[in-house]
Write a protein that holds these residues in place. Structure first.
Motif, PDB file in Angstrom:
ATOM      1  N   ILE A  17       5.804  19.261  -4.199  1.00 41.61           N
ATOM      2  CA  ILE A  17       5.774  17.835  -4.497  1.00 41.61           C
ATOM      3  C   ILE A  17       6.030  17.564  -5.975  1.00 41.61           C
ATOM      4  O   ILE A  17       5.539  18.278  -6.851  1.00 41.61           O
ATOM      5  N   ARG A  18       6.801  16.499  -6.249  1.00 45.57           N
ATOM      6  CA  ARG A  18       6.992  16.031  -7.619  1.00 45.57           C
ATOM      7  C   ARG A  18       5.769  15.223  -8.010  1.00 45.57           C
ATOM      8  O   ARG A  18       5.616  14.055  -7.653  1.00 45.57           O
ATOM      9  N   PHE A  19       4.866  15.857  -8.757  1.00 42.50           N
ATOM     10  CA  PHE A  19       3.604  15.213  -9.093  1.00 42.50           C
ATOM     11  C   PHE A  19       3.815  13.932  -9.891  1.00 42.50           C
ATOM     12  O   PHE A  19       3.073  12.950  -9.730  1.00 42.50           O
ATOM     13  N   ASP A  20       4.833  13.901 -10.721  1.00 36.63           N
ATOM     14  CA  ASP A  20       5.062  12.736 -11.579  1.00 36.63           C
ATOM     15  C   ASP A  20       5.521  11.508 -10.799  1.00 36.63           C
ATOM     16  O   ASP A  20       5.609  10.410 -11.346  1.00 36.63           O
ATOM     17  N   GLN A  21       5.787  11.686  -9.514  1.00 35.05           N
ATOM     18  CA  GLN A  21       6.196  10.553  -8.687  1.00 35.05           C
ATOM     19  C   GLN A  21       5.050   9.999  -7.838  1.00 35.05           C
ATOM     20  O   GLN A  21       5.262   9.089  -7.032  1.00 35.05           O
ATOM     21  N   LEU A  22       3.845  10.537  -8.033  1.00 34.42           N
ATOM     22  CA  LEU A  22       2.685  10.096  -7.259  1.00 34.42           C
ATOM     23  C   LEU A  22       1.839   9.119  -8.075  1.00 34.42           C
ATOM     24  O   LEU A  22       1.693   9.279  -9.286  1.00 34.42           O
ATOM     25  N   PRO A  23       1.250   8.120  -7.409  1.00 38.04           N
ATOM     26  CA  PRO A  23       0.401   7.163  -8.122  1.00 38.04           C
ATOM     27  C   PRO A  23      -0.970   7.765  -8.395  1.00 38.04           C
ATOM     28  O   PRO A  23      -1.581   8.369  -7.510  1.00 38.04           O
ATOM     29  N   LEU A  24      -1.458   7.643  -9.614  1.00 38.96           N
ATOM     30  CA  LEU A  24      -2.774   8.177  -9.956  1.00 38.96           C
ATOM     31  C   LEU A  24      -3.787   7.048 -10.094  1.00 38.96           C
ATOM     32  O   LEU A  24      -3.476   5.996 -10.653  1.00 38.96           O
ATOM     33  N   PRO A  25      -5.012   7.293  -9.617  1.00 38.11           N
ATOM     34  CA  PRO A  25      -5.426   8.437  -8.805  1.00 38.11           C
ATOM     35  C   PRO A  25      -4.963   8.259  -7.349  1.00 38.11           C
ATOM     36  O   PRO A  25      -4.615   7.157  -6.944  1.00 38.11           O
ATOM     37  N   PHE A  26      -4.981   9.363  -6.584  1.00 41.90           N
ATOM     38  CA  PHE A  26      -4.626   9.256  -5.175  1.00 41.90           C
ATOM     39  C   PHE A  26      -5.562  10.109  -4.332  1.00 41.90           C
ATOM     40  O   PHE A  26      -6.304  10.959  -4.841  1.00 41.90           O
ATOM     41  N   ILE A  27      -5.559   9.842  -3.039  1.00 41.94           N
ATOM     42  CA  ILE A  27      -6.340  10.605  -2.064  1.00 41.94           C
ATOM     43  C   ILE A  27      -5.378  11.425  -1.221  1.00 41.94           C
ATOM     44  O   ILE A  27      -4.321  10.931  -0.807  1.00 41.94           O
ATOM     45  N   ILE A  28      -5.725  12.675  -0.978  1.00 45.78           N
ATOM     46  CA  ILE A  28      -4.958  13.495  -0.042  1.00 45.78           C
ATOM     47  C   ILE A  28      -5.907  13.987   1.039  1.00 45.78           C
ATOM     48  O   ILE A  28      -7.040  14.398   0.766  1.00 45.78           O
TER      49      ILE A  28
ATOM     50  N   PHE B 198       0.838  -1.200   0.000  1.00 47.52           N
ATOM     51  CA  PHE B 198       0.000   0.000   0.000  1.00 47.52           C
ATOM     52  C   PHE B 198       0.877   1.255   0.000  1.00 47.52           C
ATOM     53  O   PHE B 198       1.762   1.412   0.857  1.00 47.52           O
ATOM     54  N   TYR B 199       0.621   2.167  -0.952  1.00 44.87           N
ATOM     55  CA  TYR B 199       1.423   3.394  -1.064  1.00 44.87           C
ATOM     56  C   TYR B 199       0.844   4.504  -0.189  1.00 44.87           C
ATOM     57  O   TYR B 199      -0.346   4.811  -0.239  1.00 44.87           O
TER      58      TYR B 199
END
Length: 394
Positions: free
Chosen positions: A116-127, A103-104
């Motif tokens: 934040i480096r957006f390209d390093q985040l898993p899509l979609p995500f919850i904040i 789990f990320y």
């Protein structure tokens, strides 16, 4: 012993306290909440002594606002640390990493959100806030355009909600970004008994209007929902409870079942059932047993008996959050009668001071399963049809 605090306690809960002589800690706030006469009040010093003398004291809080009192006065006990394992969403993910190793999640301080480096985040995500409540500050992000809008919305909402709750309940100091969990969402009221075994007191399906909806508008329970999930959710709660090592500990669990059948926790709220005396009160209205009393007396529902005669019925709590998009100061009234007229069997309506809190009220209903359209209609509504605005808005 029980703690009562803002924002709300129901008449049903007050009656439960009085009629069963459940000790209530006489905090300053408890004295302001119009508890019924003959309610058994104990002093704060007496409450501390009880916990000192009996390590496994049964404690319940109607509101996470009371966590601050517990943290301050019960430092000698392990309870504040156990609460923090669940209340802090980052600590919770770290606690359950051994069960859900893939789990990320990532913690981000508020001042670092824009870096934040957006390209390093898993899509979609919850904040959402690492310490949060009531879907406040929760956003789903599916693309870069949404990310920019989300950051802007977060800073706007911070100003709106920063003074509503104590830091132990809602803190905007840091946020957690985590992978989006797909699948059917459920809410579970439960407690861990004196030997750490989980006891399920209610299971509700959290229904959404769309894939992007993150609101708390409708939660529904039924014979089918409970029977189909009781065994699996009990086992699920047991695994988490074993990791945390909790006993005499009430929880409100939010989880999702993914399409492959895997259960993943969204969060586990400590020391209470559903907020604002909602889901536990619904269990009483729907099934006739008292979850607060069952926890206090360490009783377990006989679900086979409880669910008899409940075929074909949905029991729901409708959260009337202010989704109008209109500033609360420009709203002059809410037409509760019109709202209630849209439901075939309303069980109870609770009006809330929407000038003070971002919710108009709560409606408890009984609906035939083949009349789900009435729940679908309120899911899709932004509630504008029920409000009147000040003349200057006309």
């Amino acid at each position: 012993m029980f703690f009562v605090d803002k924002p709300y306690i129901s008449e049903f809960f007050k009656t439960t306290l009085r009629d069963n002589a459940i000790p209530v800690v006489a905090t300053d706030m408890a004295k302001q909440l119009d508890l019924y006469g003959q309610t058994k009040l104990i002093s704060e010093d007496e409450a501390v002594k009880i916990v000192q003398d009996k390590d496994d004291t049964i404690i319940y809080t109607t509101s996470e606002n009371s966590i601050g009192w517990i943290s301050k006065h019960l430092k000698f006990n392990c309870l504040p640390q156990k609460i923090a394992l669940f209340k802090d969403k980052v600590k919770f993910r770290e606690l359950t990493r051994s069960i859900f190793p893939d789990f990320y999640f990532k913690e981000v301080l508020i001042e670092d959100l824009k870096k934040i480096r957006f390209d390093q985040l898993p899509l979609p995500f919850i904040i959402k806030p690492s310490v949060g409540f009531f879907s406040m500050g929760v956003y789903k992000v599916s693309n870069y355009a949404q990310w920019g809008d989300t950051i802007e919305s977060i800073f706007v909402q911070i100003e709106q909600i920063k003074d509503l709750y104590p830091q132990q309940v809602l803190s905007t100091r840091s946020f957690i970004i985590e992978q989006c969990i797909d699948g059917d969402e459920f809410a579970v009221d439960a407690y861990y008994n004196s030997i750490g075994e989980p006891v399920i007191l209610g299971i509700l399906n959290h229904t959404f209007a769309s894939d992007t909806d993150v609101s708390d508008r409708v939660y529904s329970s039924s014979k089918v929902i409970i029977e189909n999930n009781l065994e699996e959710f009990t086992d699920f709660a047991g695994k988490i409870g074993k990791l945390a090592g909790v006993k005499n500990f009430p929880v409100h669990i939010e989880l999702r079942r993914q399409t492959n059948g895997t259960l993943l926790p969204i969060e586990v709220n400590p020391m209470r059932f559903g907020g604002w005396c909602t889901t536990a009160d619904l269990s009483f209205l729907a099934y006739g047993f008292n979850p607060y009393l069952y926890y206090y007396q360490q009783k377990k529902p006989d679900w086979h008996e409880v669910l008899k005669g409940k075929e074909g019925k949905l029991f729901s709590v409708v959260v009337l959050d202010n989704s109008t998009g209109i500033d609360v100061e420009d709203i002059s009234s809410f037409d509760y009668d019109k709202l209630v007229s849209n439901f075939e069997n309303p069980l109870e309506l609770r009006k809330i001071d929407y000038k003070k809190y971002p919710v108009f009220g709560f409606l408890f209903t009984e609906t035939r399963e083949d009349n789900f359209i009435e729940l679908k209609n309120i899911l899709d509504s932004d509630l504008n049809e029920f409000i009147s605005t000040n003349a200057k808005m006309a």
